[in-house]
Design a protein around this motif. Sequence first.
Motif, mmCIF file in Angstrom:
data_model
loop_
_atom_site.group_PDB
_atom_site.id
_atom_site.type_symbol
_atom_site.label_atom_id
_atom_site.label_comp_id
_atom_site.label_asym_id
_atom_site.label_seq_id
_atom_site.Cartn_x
_atom_site.Cartn_y
_atom_site.Cartn_z
ATOM 1 N N VAL A 32 -7.439 3.038 -1.224
ATOM 2 C CA VAL A 32 -7.691 2.125 -0.347
ATOM 3 C C VAL A 32 -7.021 3.255 0.435
ATOM 4 O O VAL A 32 -6.709 3.764 1.832
ATOM 5 C CB VAL A 32 -6.421 1.158 0.035
ATOM 6 C CG1 VAL A 32 -5.028 0.941 -0.541
ATOM 7 C CG2 VAL A 32 -6.507 0.419 0.985
ATOM 8 N N ASP B 272 -3.504 5.167 12.970
ATOM 9 C CA ASP B 272 -2.182 4.357 12.583
ATOM 10 C C ASP B 272 -2.335 2.592 13.511
ATOM 11 O O ASP B 272 -1.840 1.875 13.049
ATOM 12 C CB ASP B 272 -0.356 4.466 13.191
ATOM 13 C CG ASP B 272 -0.518 5.839 11.804
ATOM 14 O OD1 ASP B 272 -0.549 6.032 11.043
ATOM 15 O OD2 ASP B 272 0.591 6.825 12.106
ATOM 16 N N ILE C 277 -5.128 1.185 12.399
ATOM 17 C CA ILE C 277 -5.013 0.036 11.447
ATOM 18 C C ILE C 277 -3.531 -0.945 11.680
ATOM 19 O O ILE C 277 -3.897 -2.276 10.739
ATOM 20 C CB ILE C 277 -3.701 0.788 10.066
ATOM 21 C CG1 ILE C 277 -4.972 1.651 9.542
ATOM 22 C CG2 ILE C 277 -3.546 0.110 9.185
ATOM 23 C CD1 ILE C 277 -4.383 2.389 8.616
ATOM 24 N N SER D 63 -9.419 5.410 2.158
ATOM 25 C CA SER D 63 -9.909 4.718 3.233
ATOM 26 C C SER D 63 -8.729 4.839 4.399
ATOM 27 O O SER D 63 -9.866 5.216 5.733
ATOM 28 C CB SER D 63 -10.673 4.440 2.758
ATOM 29 O OG SER D 63 -10.102 3.258 2.237
ATOM 30 N N GLU D 64 -7.514 4.538 4.034
ATOM 31 C CA GLU D 64 -6.876 4.064 5.413
ATOM 32 C C GLU D 64 -6.660 5.556 6.138
ATOM 33 O O GLU D 64 -6.617 5.572 7.208
ATOM 34 C CB GLU D 64 -5.573 3.893 4.809
ATOM 35 C CG GLU D 64 -6.361 2.161 3.821
ATOM 36 C CD GLU D 64 -5.713 1.278 5.233
ATOM 37 O OE1 GLU D 64 -4.774 0.538 6.253
ATOM 38 O OE2 GLU D 64 -6.986 0.699 5.593
ATOM 39 N N ASN D 65 -7.398 6.598 5.169
ATOM 40 C CA ASN D 65 -6.429 7.478 6.326
ATOM 41 C C ASN D 65 -7.676 8.231 7.223
ATOM 42 O O ASN D 65 -7.264 8.835 7.694
ATOM 43 C CB ASN D 65 -6.605 9.136 4.678
ATOM 44 C CG ASN D 65 -5.171 8.938 4.301
ATOM 45 O OD1 ASN D 65 -4.496 8.988 5.039
ATOM 46 N ND2 ASN D 65 -5.128 9.361 3.300
ATOM 47 N N ARG E 233 -6.294 -3.699 13.381
ATOM 48 C CA ARG E 233 -7.576 -3.719 12.681
ATOM 49 C C ARG E 233 -6.246 -5.567 12.496
ATOM 50 O O ARG E 233 -6.980 -5.994 11.762
ATOM 51 C CB ARG E 233 -7.826 -3.565 11.562
ATOM 52 C CG ARG E 233 -8.776 -4.172 10.824
ATOM 53 C CD ARG E 233 -8.868 -3.170 9.596
ATOM 54 N NE ARG E 233 -7.799 -2.437 9.025
ATOM 55 C CZ ARG E 233 -7.275 -1.807 7.781
ATOM 56 N NH1 ARG E 233 -8.582 -1.381 7.868
ATOM 57 N NH2 ARG E 233 -5.979 -1.911 7.442
ATOM 58 N N ASN E 234 -5.506 -4.846 11.543
ATOM 59 C CA ASN E 234 -4.094 -5.875 10.864
ATOM 60 C C ASN E 234 -4.080 -6.950 11.284
ATOM 61 O O ASN E 234 -3.957 -8.494 10.865
ATOM 62 C CB ASN E 234 -3.599 -4.911 9.815
ATOM 63 C CG ASN E 234 -3.804 -4.616 8.771
ATOM 64 O OD1 ASN E 234 -4.944 -4.517 8.656
ATOM 65 N ND2 ASN E 234 -2.974 -3.820 7.761
ATOM 66 N N ILE F 285 0.781 -1.266 -0.295
ATOM 67 C CA ILE F 285 0.226 0.115 0.064
ATOM 68 C C ILE F 285 0.682 1.270 0.083
ATOM 69 O O ILE F 285 1.217 2.095 -1.122
ATOM 70 C CB ILE F 285 -1.137 -0.265 1.400
ATOM 71 C CG1 ILE F 285 -1.986 -1.055 1.235
ATOM 72 C CG2 ILE F 285 -1.468 1.650 1.313
ATOM 73 C CD1 ILE F 285 -2.933 -1.558 2.290
ATOM 74 N N SER F 286 1.171 1.390 1.403
ATOM 75 C CA SER F 286 2.859 2.868 1.088
ATOM 76 C C SER F 286 3.698 2.698 0.584
ATOM 77 O O SER F 286 4.070 3.818 -0.209
ATOM 78 C CB SER F 286 2.864 2.703 2.223
ATOM 79 O OG SER F 286 1.842 2.974 3.522
ATOM 80 N N HIS G 4 -10.045 -4.530 1.180
ATOM 81 C CA HIS G 4 -9.648 -3.328 0.669
ATOM 82 C C HIS G 4 -8.609 -3.200 0.373
ATOM 83 O O HIS G 4 -8.526 -2.248 -0.614
ATOM 84 C CB HIS G 4 -9.608 -2.528 2.407
ATOM 85 C CG HIS G 4 -8.849 -2.539 3.282
ATOM 86 N ND1 HIS G 4 -8.494 -4.079 4.071
ATOM 87 C CD2 HIS G 4 -7.242 -2.375 3.588
ATOM 88 C CE1 HIS G 4 -7.853 -3.762 5.260
ATOM 89 N NE2 HIS G 4 -7.115 -3.231 5.107
ATOM 90 N N SER H 222 -9.079 -8.964 4.292
ATOM 91 C CA SER H 222 -7.856 -7.711 3.690
ATOM 92 C C SER H 222 -8.572 -7.058 2.664
ATOM 93 O O SER H 222 -7.303 -6.756 1.417
ATOM 94 C CB SER H 222 -6.877 -7.574 4.028
ATOM 95 O OG SER H 222 -6.612 -9.063 3.680
#
Length: 142
Positions: free
Chosen positions: A43, A52, A55, A46-48, A58-59, A9-10, A37, A35
């Motif tokens: 993504v 941190d 996230i 939406s992650e914003n 959740r992960n 992602i990043s 998403h 996951s």
Amino acid sequence: MKIYFAGAISAGRERQPLYRAMVDYLHECGSEVLSAHVAAADVLSSENTLSDEQIFRRNLEFIDTCDAMIAEVTTPSLGVGFEIAEALHRRKPTIGLCQQGTFLTRMLTGNRDRNLTILYYQQPHEWQAALEDFLGRLRNRM
């Protein structure tokens, strides 16, 4: 079967259409992708909406509750590497899929954990066959 799907992602979203195809294929195979998403084009935005810490928690919860992890590892990602390590620590069967011709970190290729499989693919039918085989082996263990 509950699957944790991991992809960069990043670290970059160039492979997002492939992630979408893989997640869609997993759904077609009857898997629940916790996951999903990760494969969404939006993504990052939406992650914003999450912190941190949200996230991270959740992960880790997804990894705790999944039956297995599937990671597309062609794009190097610290987050995906961390998630793979966590899945293996929790003894989750994990497959890393990598585009043929990509230099993959030896931290994965040298890892002999019995729960880790690394597979190189060139064409979609190759990763699809690998996923079918992986899911089939998981079903037989359950």
